[in-house]
Design an enzyme around this catalytic site. Structure first.
Site, short mmCIF file in Angstrom:
data_model
loop_
_atom_site.label_atom_id
_atom_site.label_comp_id
_atom_site.label_asym_id
_atom_site.label_seq_id
_atom_site.Cartn_x
_atom_site.Cartn_y
_atom_site.Cartn_z
N LYS A 1 0.84 -1.21 0.00
CA LYS A 1 0.00 0.00 0.00
C LYS A 1 0.87 1.26 0.00
O LYS A 1 2.07 1.17 0.29
CB LYS A 1 -0.92 -0.02 1.22
CG LYS A 1 -0.17 -0.01 2.55
CD LYS A 1 -1.09 -0.39 3.71
CE LYS A 1 -0.33 -0.35 5.02
NZ LYS A 1 -1.15 -0.88 6.15
N TYR B 1 14.98 30.44 8.94
CA TYR B 1 13.74 31.09 9.37
C TYR B 1 13.61 31.12 10.89
O TYR B 1 13.98 30.16 11.57
CB TYR B 1 12.53 30.33 8.83
CG TYR B 1 12.21 30.56 7.37
CD1 TYR B 1 11.96 31.85 6.90
CD2 TYR B 1 12.14 29.50 6.49
CE1 TYR B 1 11.65 32.06 5.56
CE2 TYR B 1 11.83 29.69 5.15
CZ TYR B 1 11.58 30.98 4.69
OH TYR B 1 11.27 31.17 3.38
C1 LIG Z 1 -0.38 -1.75 6.92
C2 LIG Z 1 -0.95 -3.03 7.35
C3 LIG Z 1 -0.15 -4.18 7.47
C4 LIG Z 1 1.36 -4.13 7.37
O1 LIG Z 1 1.83 -3.59 8.60
P1 LIG Z 1 3.40 -3.40 8.90
O2 LIG Z 1 3.42 -2.93 10.31
O3 LIG Z 1 3.87 -2.37 7.95
O4 LIG Z 1 4.05 -4.70 8.71
C5 LIG Z 1 -0.78 -5.38 7.74
N1 LIG Z 1 -2.12 -5.44 7.91
C6 LIG Z 1 -2.91 -4.35 7.83
C7 LIG Z 1 -4.38 -4.49 8.05
C8 LIG Z 1 -2.37 -3.11 7.57
O5 LIG Z 1 -3.14 -2.02 7.51
#
Ligand SMILES: *Cc1c(COP(=O)(O)O)cnc(C)c1O
Length: 376
Positions: free
Chosen positions: A39, A258
């Site tokens: 993702k 800044y």
């Molecule tokens: C993002 C996600 C993962 C992966 O999690 P990591 O901590 O990056 O290994 C697995 N399951 C779900 C439902 C997620 O949203």
């Protein structure tokens, strides 16, 4: 280092390291299927290239958040099994079916919409079910397990997989892990014979009891720390170099950047680098005289960011390099083997996940290690 492409920063993504990380996790989870979570553009590394490299390493099950991401993986990998974690977007069932994407259904409305489509087309399109065991994020409520089972039982429909997600897996001895494990096991009693999945990267590292039939690592694939308080065993995947724009001399008492939030306590040499918060160099990595910020690696030394990070530039104190000056155009390591993702995330007061997914700036992406063959 010399930047090899273009004039801006350079994000180097080591697909060999990504593939080796997947294989290493696949060994740990032996007996369960090892999926890959890709993702958010594969945590900023590029969903198409990352998915292909993971597939070459042996991954066949992929998790994305949105249907658009699902289409991107489908385009790269015609035979992958793709789950969409955000579930079924209303009205999008035809797209999922056309692209052979499996929604992770997490409410009665989603389930009804999917089953209606199945009945309409007289086809049991695959999906997964997500039960919430303690996050109040997505997922059927526990007491819906019986209703869900009865609903699909009447139709003779079965999901490909039933899953839940851990809230505190990064702390392996957190009692919430055991509570969620017990609740998830009780949900699975309603779905005998259906594959189950509970573990993200940290859950995978926590122990076999969390593996069930499929594990879903994300961050560990990309080299990030999954479990706090332990040495991170994963290989770094991402290296980021930003270009030096200018080297300048500044005097004791002068201020930098800044807000004049940093004043020099000695005559100093500063390098201005073309890398700012618009490139994902989070503003929380700025420093003041009393609070350190990010460090970057140049000519064998870690050099501190001084003052506030701007949109397009930041300023680094390179006095310690002495006469060993960088030239304009030279690359400074902002992330990589000498400045780990985890350290930089700690300095920003955030997690590696956020740093990685913020890396969508203006640099050139270069992929290396692409010739990876399993067992190499
Ligand atoms: C993002 C996600 C993962 C992966 O999690 P990591 O901590 O990056 O290994 C697995 N399951 C779900 C439902 C997620 O949203």
């Amino acid at each position: 280092m010399k930047l090899t492409s273009g004039l801006g920063g350079q994000l180097t993504i080591d697909l060999g390291a990504l593939a080796r990380n997947w294989s290493a996790l696949d060994k740990v989870s032996q007996g369960a299927l090892t999926a890959a979570v890709v993702k958010a553009d594969a945590y900023g590394t590029g969903i198409e290239m990352a998915s292909k490299a993971l597939h070459a390493a042996g991954a066949r099950f992929f998790f994305v958040a949105t249907p658009d991401e699902g289409v991107a993986v489908r385009t790269a990998l015609p035979d992958a099994h793709i789950f969409v974690l955000n579930g079924l977007y209303p009205g999008a069932a035809n797209l999922y079916i056309r692209q052979n994407l499996m929604p992770v259904l997490s409410s009665m409305e989603m389930l009804e919409e999917w089953l209606t489509k199945c009945v309409e087309r007289n086809e049991a399109y695959p999906s997964a079910f997500h039960f919430d065991t303690g996050m109040n994020r997505l997922g059927f409520r526990l007491n819906e397990a019986v209703v869900v089972r009865e609903r699909i039982g009447r139709l003779g429909y079965a999901p490909q997989m039933v899953m839940s997600h851990l809230a505190c897996a990064d702390i392996p001895n957190h009692e919430k892990n055991r509570t969620q494990l017990a609740l998830f096991s009780s949900v699975m009693n309603q779905f005998p014979g259906i594959p189950a999945s509970l573990a993200n990267s940290a859950g995978l590292m926590t122990g076999r009891a969390y593996h069930f039939q499929m594990v879903r690592p994300g961050i560990a694939l990309y080299g990030g720390r999954a479990v706090v308080g332990r040495k991170n065993p994963m290989a770094p995947v991402v290296t980021l170099h930003a270009p030096v724009l200018q080297v300048r001399e500044a005097r004791t008492g002068e201020t930098v950047g800044y807000g004049a939030s940093y004043s020099l306590s000695r005559d100093s040499r500063l390098a201005v680098i073309g890398h700012g918060y618009a490139d994902g160099f989070l503003r929380s990595l700025s420093s003041t005289n009393s609070r350190p910020g990010a460090k970057v690696f140049l000519h064998g030394k870690l050099c501190p960011v001084v003052g506030k990070i701007s949109m397009d530039q930041s300023i680094v104190d390179i006095t310690e390099l002495g006469a060993n000056l960088p030239r304009p155009g030279e690359g400074v390591e902002v992330l990589g083997p000498n400045v780990s993702l985890d350290e930089q995330a700690d300095a920003a007061g955030t997690i590696g996940y956020e740093l990685l997914t913020s890396l969508k700036g203006r640099y050139n992406r270069v992929y290396v290690g692409n010739g990876y063959m399993p067992g190499e």
